[in-house]
Structure formats: C-alpha cells, structure tokens
Design a protein around this motif. Structure first.
Motif, PDB file in Angstrom:
ATOM      1  N   LEU A 125       0.766  -1.179  -0.025  1.00  0.00           N
ATOM      2  CA  LEU A 125       0.109   0.158   0.164  1.00  0.00           C
ATOM      3  C   LEU A 125       0.839   1.226   0.056  1.00  0.00           C
ATOM      4  N   HIS A 126       2.268   1.223   0.301  1.00  0.00           N
ATOM      5  CA  HIS A 126       3.032   2.328   0.419  1.00  0.00           C
ATOM      6  C   HIS A 126       2.978   3.078  -0.874  1.00  0.00           C
ATOM      7  N   PRO A 127       3.351   2.624  -2.175  1.00  0.00           N
ATOM      8  CA  PRO A 127       3.179   3.430  -3.162  1.00  0.00           C
ATOM      9  C   PRO A 127       2.095   4.165  -3.573  1.00  0.00           C
ATOM     10  N   ILE A 128       0.890   3.364  -3.351  1.00  0.00           N
ATOM     11  CA  ILE A 128      -0.508   3.893  -3.277  1.00  0.00           C
ATOM     12  C   ILE A 128      -0.686   5.057  -2.352  1.00  0.00           C
ATOM     13  N   TYR A 129      -0.116   5.200  -1.075  1.00  0.00           N
ATOM     14  CA  TYR A 129      -0.305   6.125  -0.161  1.00  0.00           C
ATOM     15  C   TYR A 129       0.673   7.514  -0.848  1.00  0.00           C
ATOM     16  N   ARG A 130       1.511   7.136  -1.644  1.00  0.00           N
ATOM     17  CA  ARG A 130       2.461   8.253  -1.783  1.00  0.00           C
ATOM     18  C   ARG A 130       1.717   9.384  -2.251  1.00  0.00           C
ATOM     19  N   PRO A 131       1.015   9.574  -3.146  1.00  0.00           N
ATOM     20  CA  PRO A 131       0.177  10.766  -3.411  1.00  0.00           C
ATOM     21  C   PRO A 131      -0.385  11.570  -2.198  1.00  0.00           C
ATOM     22  N   VAL A 132      -0.734  10.808  -1.405  1.00  0.00           N
ATOM     23  CA  VAL A 132      -1.405  11.564   0.246  1.00  0.00           C
ATOM     24  C   VAL A 132       0.017  12.014   0.912  1.00  0.00           C
ATOM     25  N   GLY A 133       0.824  11.084   0.736  1.00  0.00           N
ATOM     26  CA  GLY A 133       2.356  11.801   1.701  1.00  0.00           C
ATOM     27  C   GLY A 133       2.745  12.861   0.952  1.00  0.00           C
ATOM     28  N   ARG A 134       2.632  13.022  -0.432  1.00  0.00           N
ATOM     29  CA  ARG A 134       3.137  14.157  -1.035  1.00  0.00           C
ATOM     30  C   ARG A 134       2.617  15.363  -0.746  1.00  0.00           C
ATOM     31  N   ARG A 135       1.076  15.233  -0.599  1.00  0.00           N
ATOM     32  CA  ARG A 135       0.333  16.487  -0.230  1.00  0.00           C
ATOM     33  C   ARG A 135       0.939  16.896   1.209  1.00  0.00           C
ATOM     34  N   ILE A 136       1.270  16.166   1.998  1.00  0.00           N
ATOM     35  CA  ILE A 136       1.903  16.487   3.527  1.00  0.00           C
ATOM     36  C   ILE A 136       3.159  17.213   3.351  1.00  0.00           C
ATOM     37  N   VAL A 137       3.864  16.501   2.540  1.00  0.00           N
ATOM     38  CA  VAL A 137       5.438  16.876   2.356  1.00  0.00           C
ATOM     39  C   VAL A 137       5.236  18.405   1.449  1.00  0.00           C
ATOM     40  N   ALA A 138       4.358  18.725   0.465  1.00  0.00           N
ATOM     41  CA  ALA A 138       4.264  19.956  -0.252  1.00  0.00           C
ATOM     42  C   ALA A 138       3.590  21.076   0.668  1.00  0.00           C
ATOM     43  N   ARG A 139       3.042  20.533   1.626  1.00  0.00           N
ATOM     44  CA  ARG A 139       2.156  21.608   2.590  1.00  0.00           C
ATOM     45  C   ARG A 139       3.107  22.054   3.514  1.00  0.00           C
ATOM     46  N   SER A 140       4.404  21.341   3.874  1.00  0.00           N
ATOM     47  CA  SER A 140       5.169  21.587   4.945  1.00  0.00           C
ATOM     48  C   SER A 140       6.199  22.657   4.570  1.00  0.00           C
ATOM     49  N   SER A 141       6.245  23.742   5.571  1.00  0.00           N
ATOM     50  CA  SER A 141       7.196  24.719   5.104  1.00  0.00           C
ATOM     51  C   SER A 141       8.517  24.185   5.592  1.00  0.00           C
ATOM     52  N   ARG A 142       8.855  23.409   6.839  1.00  0.00           N
ATOM     53  CA  ARG A 142       9.967  22.774   6.766  1.00  0.00           C
ATOM     54  C   ARG A 142       9.810  21.373   7.161  1.00  0.00           C
ATOM     55  N   ILE A 143      10.831  20.542   6.889  1.00  0.00           N
ATOM     56  CA  ILE A 143      10.760  19.093   7.109  1.00  0.00           C
ATOM     57  C   ILE A 143      11.959  18.696   7.873  1.00  0.00           C
ATOM     58  N   ILE A 144      11.637  18.154   9.120  1.00  0.00           N
ATOM     59  CA  ILE A 144      12.934  17.856   9.953  1.00  0.00           C
ATOM     60  C   ILE A 144      13.181  16.447   9.959  1.00  0.00           C
ATOM     61  N   CYS A 145      14.312  16.121   9.470  1.00  0.00           N
ATOM     62  CA  CYS A 145      14.773  14.636   9.497  1.00  0.00           C
ATOM     63  C   CYS A 145      15.514  14.455  10.675  1.00  0.00           C
ATOM     64  N   VAL A 146      15.777  13.357  11.206  1.00  0.00           N
ATOM     65  CA  VAL A 146      16.450  12.882  12.524  1.00  0.00           C
ATOM     66  C   VAL A 146      17.805  12.328  12.254  1.00  0.00           C
ATOM     67  N   THR A 147      18.089  11.906  10.880  1.00  0.00           N
ATOM     68  CA  THR A 147      19.424  11.494  10.501  1.00  0.00           C
ATOM     69  C   THR A 147      19.632  12.068   9.040  1.00  0.00           C
ATOM     70  N   HIS A 148      20.865  12.081   8.672  1.00  0.00           N
ATOM     71  CA  HIS A 148      21.217  12.278   7.240  1.00  0.00           C
ATOM     72  C   HIS A 148      20.764  11.167   6.339  1.00  0.00           C
ATOM     73  N   ALA A 149      20.742   9.832   6.867  1.00  0.00           N
ATOM     74  CA  ALA A 149      20.362   8.591   6.382  1.00  0.00           C
ATOM     75  C   ALA A 149      18.885   8.850   6.066  1.00  0.00           C
ATOM     76  N   GLU A 150      17.950   9.358   6.790  1.00  0.00           N
ATOM     77  CA  GLU A 150      16.451   9.580   6.826  1.00  0.00           C
ATOM     78  C   GLU A 150      16.430  10.556   5.559  1.00  0.00           C
ATOM     79  N   ARG A 151      17.082  11.475   5.438  1.00  0.00           N
ATOM     80  CA  ARG A 151      16.894  12.770   4.641  1.00  0.00           C
ATOM     81  C   ARG A 151      17.286  12.239   3.247  1.00  0.00           C
ATOM     82  N   GLU A 152      18.318  11.242   3.058  1.00  0.00           N
ATOM     83  CA  GLU A 152      18.639  10.875   1.707  1.00  0.00           C
ATOM     84  C   GLU A 152      17.545   9.985   1.216  1.00  0.00           C
ATOM     85  N   LEU A 153      16.845   9.078   1.944  1.00  0.00           N
ATOM     86  CA  LEU A 153      15.742   8.442   1.923  1.00  0.00           C
ATOM     87  C   LEU A 153      14.680   9.209   1.269  1.00  0.00           C
TER      88      LEU A 153
END
Length: 374
Positions: A125-153
């Motif tokens: 289901l994860h790829p199917i959910y991605r358009p929803v996740g993209r809405r959250i990402v697009a709406r966010s003014s800043r995105i905080i990652c807790v590691t550089h590994a998470e940011r790269e992913l």
C-alpha cells in the motif's frame, strides 16, 4: 510561542515516535513555549503530562495500522489558528494529514520516515499512499529529518522538497539514578527495547540466545502485535522464562531500574529513522549491539570513538550471539561518554526552525496609558 504538536499516539503509548514527541514537548515547555499535543485515543480526554496539555480525540477507525479520528480533523479545522506553528509527526500515520489539509497555520513536519511499510500489505500500500504523503510534504514549510540517512531516503522519494529539509538528530536524556532491577537476579541481563513489530527483528535476538551461555538472560521490554509469536518462538527453542522474559510496557522508574542492571542492550531493527533505543543505551553507558543499518551507522559516527557499540547483521545468528557475548562481558562505560546531542540541543535547533515559519509578532503601540499589546 504557541505550538500544536499533532501525533497519532502519545505517552503512555510506547514507541519511537511517542518517545520523541514526549521528550520534545517537555523540553519545549521547559524552554518557555506553550505546547498542546493533539492526538488520537480509544476515548477522548484531556490531561496534563510533563506540563504539556494533551488533547486525546476519540478514534473513528481503530484499526491498528490505520488509526483515524474525525474529531481531530474537526478540531484542527476550527482551532488551528490558535497556534503559531503546527508540528506534525510520522509519515506512516494518518494523523499528519488533517494538520496538512484542514488549515493554513504554518506546518513543520517530522516524518520519521522508513520508506516502506512494515508488513507485506503495508509495503504494497505504501506506493499507493505516496500521493497522500506528497500532499503533506508539499504543504510543509520545513521538514525535520532525524538523520542524514533519513534525509537521503526522503529526498529519493520527494526530491522537490530537498531544499526544505533540515537534519536535527534526536537527543538523549540524562540516565536516571535507579537501583538495578536485576540486583540479586542470576546471570547477565541483555535488554531489548521497542515496540514488538516484526520489522524490529526481536526473533533474531531470541534465536541468538540459544548460542549464549545459560547465565545470559534476555529482557524484552515493549508491547505490540508480535508478542504472541515471539513468546511461542522462545518456547519452541526451549528458552524458558529464566532465559527470555517479556516485561511488556514498563513505567519510567521500572524501566530505569531495568537499564541500570543491564549488562548489555540490543536492537536488531531492520528500519529506523534514528534509533532511540540505541542512543538511550549508549547514553546510560550500556554496551550495545545494533543492526548494521544506515541510521545505526550514522548514530555510531555521532557518538564518537570509544563508545561500547557493535554493529552486526542480525541474520547471522552466530555473529549476533558473539557480539552479544562480548558486549555482556564488557564493563559499562562512564555516563555521558559520547558526543550525542541532548534534548536541550534539539529544542534550540527546533525553535530556530519554528521561527523561520511562524508569522512575525506584531506590536501595536497604544497612545496614552495603554500598554503595548501583542
């Protein structure tokens, strides 16, 4: 600053996101901010935890992996304007969605991103959910990652948001003074902490116990859907309650006592955005074995040289058992012998992020005897 923290679950629920949010919120309140947690629960309630007002909205859908509260949506639609910033947590839970779609309040997003689901169905289901996740990402003014590994992913899946991503590692709390729970108990205790999901690979640790001397004991701390099958596995392997103990959730004091008496700690997880259990164990000076995943490798670099940390492949039972044997026989390190950030460091960096997205405070000068209003 007035901050609304939106999260699918909160203390006393246990998990990496829950722990992160609780510590962050308590530290923000200590720094002088007004913080409200907006979360979901089986029943609605309001209470104060660590000086933080926690609003729990009743679940409309109680399915374990797809918890959803209509009341939370309605609250955010009507009241989001009372906060200077909304800070939503977890890409993998639906609670972040109403924070992104129901209002215009500045949004900071900490995704705690793993890049996949943790079961075959959720992974599908994860790829199917991605358009929803993209809405959250697009709406966010800043995105905080807790590691550089998470940011790269995250950049690999949402490259358009790369310039809005910042890395703020999780912090560590001071180790609590406690009388060891294992005092008077036989053998060497190895503590495995975390939500009991299959991706945490606690089964690998249980299998490794077969290869360890009989005086080594595994203490499994945490709850989750995999507990029954893990208990059955221990039984099939002939590991009785003297060798493998399932403690469920522990209160803070009980957990501190368990860690104080531990000879070693272990995390065999297949996916982590950071690795809170590993960081907490290192902070307490407990020799630790962890899976060789990007987040744990980055954590090892952050901790610096000389910390008692062994990175292994949990699929190699013999290698995992050898590392656990060495760790359990290694003296505990001095408390704080690492370079990991504290939660005070995290709050300072997080408040700087809030300041970049929050609307400026307007000062209205009144004539006469009137005081300046904010």
């Amino acid at each position: 600053m007035r901050i609304g923290v939106v999260t699918s679950a909160y203390h006393p629920d246990v998990g990496g996101v829950e722990t992160h949010c609780r510590r962050l919120c308590a530290a923000l309140v200590a720094a002088g901010d007004r913080v409200e947690v907006l979360t979901q629960h089986a029943a609605g309630a309001e209470e104060t935890v660590d000086g933080v007002l926690v609003r729990r909205f009743p679940l409309t859908v109680a399915a374990r992996n797809y918890r959803f509260s209509t009341a939370l949506w309605q609250w955010l639609r009507a009241h989001a304007g009372r906060y200077d910033v909304l800070h939503a947590h977890s890409y993998h839970a639906l609670a972040a969605l109403p924070a992104a779609l129901t209002n215009a309040t500045p949004l900071v997003f900490t995704p705690h991103y793993h890049g996949t689901g943790h079961s075959r169905l959720r992974a599908a289901l994860h790829p199917i959910y991605r358009p929803v996740g993209r809405r959250i990402v697009a709406r966010s003014s800043r995105i905080i990652c807790v590691t550089h590994a998470e940011r790269e992913l995250l950049v690999g899946h949402f490259p358009e948001a790369a310039d809005r991503m910042v890395v703020i590692p999780n912090g560590t709390d001071p180790a609590r003074a406690a009388v060891p729970a294992a005092e008077g108990e036989p053998g060497r205790g190895i503590v495995c902490v975390g939500r009991l999901e299959r991706y945490k690979r606690v089964d690998r640790v249980i299998r490794a116990m077969v290869h360890l001397p009989a005086d080594h004991r595994l203490d499994v701390v945490g709850a989750g859907p995999a507990r029954d099958e893990l208990e059955q596995l221990a039984g099939r392997l002939g590991l009785d309650a003297g060798r493998v103990r399932f403690h469920g959730r522990l209160r803070d004091a009980e957990f501190a006592a368990r860690m104080a008496g531990a000879a070693a700690a272990v995390s065999a997880s297949a996916h982590e955005a950071f690795g809170m259990a590993v960081a907490d164990a290192l902070n307490a000076g407990v020799p630790t074995v962890a899976s060789f995943i990007p987040a744990h490798r980055e954590l090892a670099v952050m901790a610096g040289d000389g910390v008692p940390l062994w990175l292994v492949n949990p699929d190699d039972e013999a290698a995992l058992a050898d590392a656990l044997r060495v760790a359990a026989g290694t003296p505990r390190a001095a408390y704080g012998r690492h370079a990991l950030p504290t939660w005070s460091d995290v709050v300072q960096s997080t408040r700087e992020v809030y300041a970049t997205v929050a609307p400026p405070v307007r000062l209205i000068q009144q004539s006469g005897a009137g005081a300046t209003d904010r």
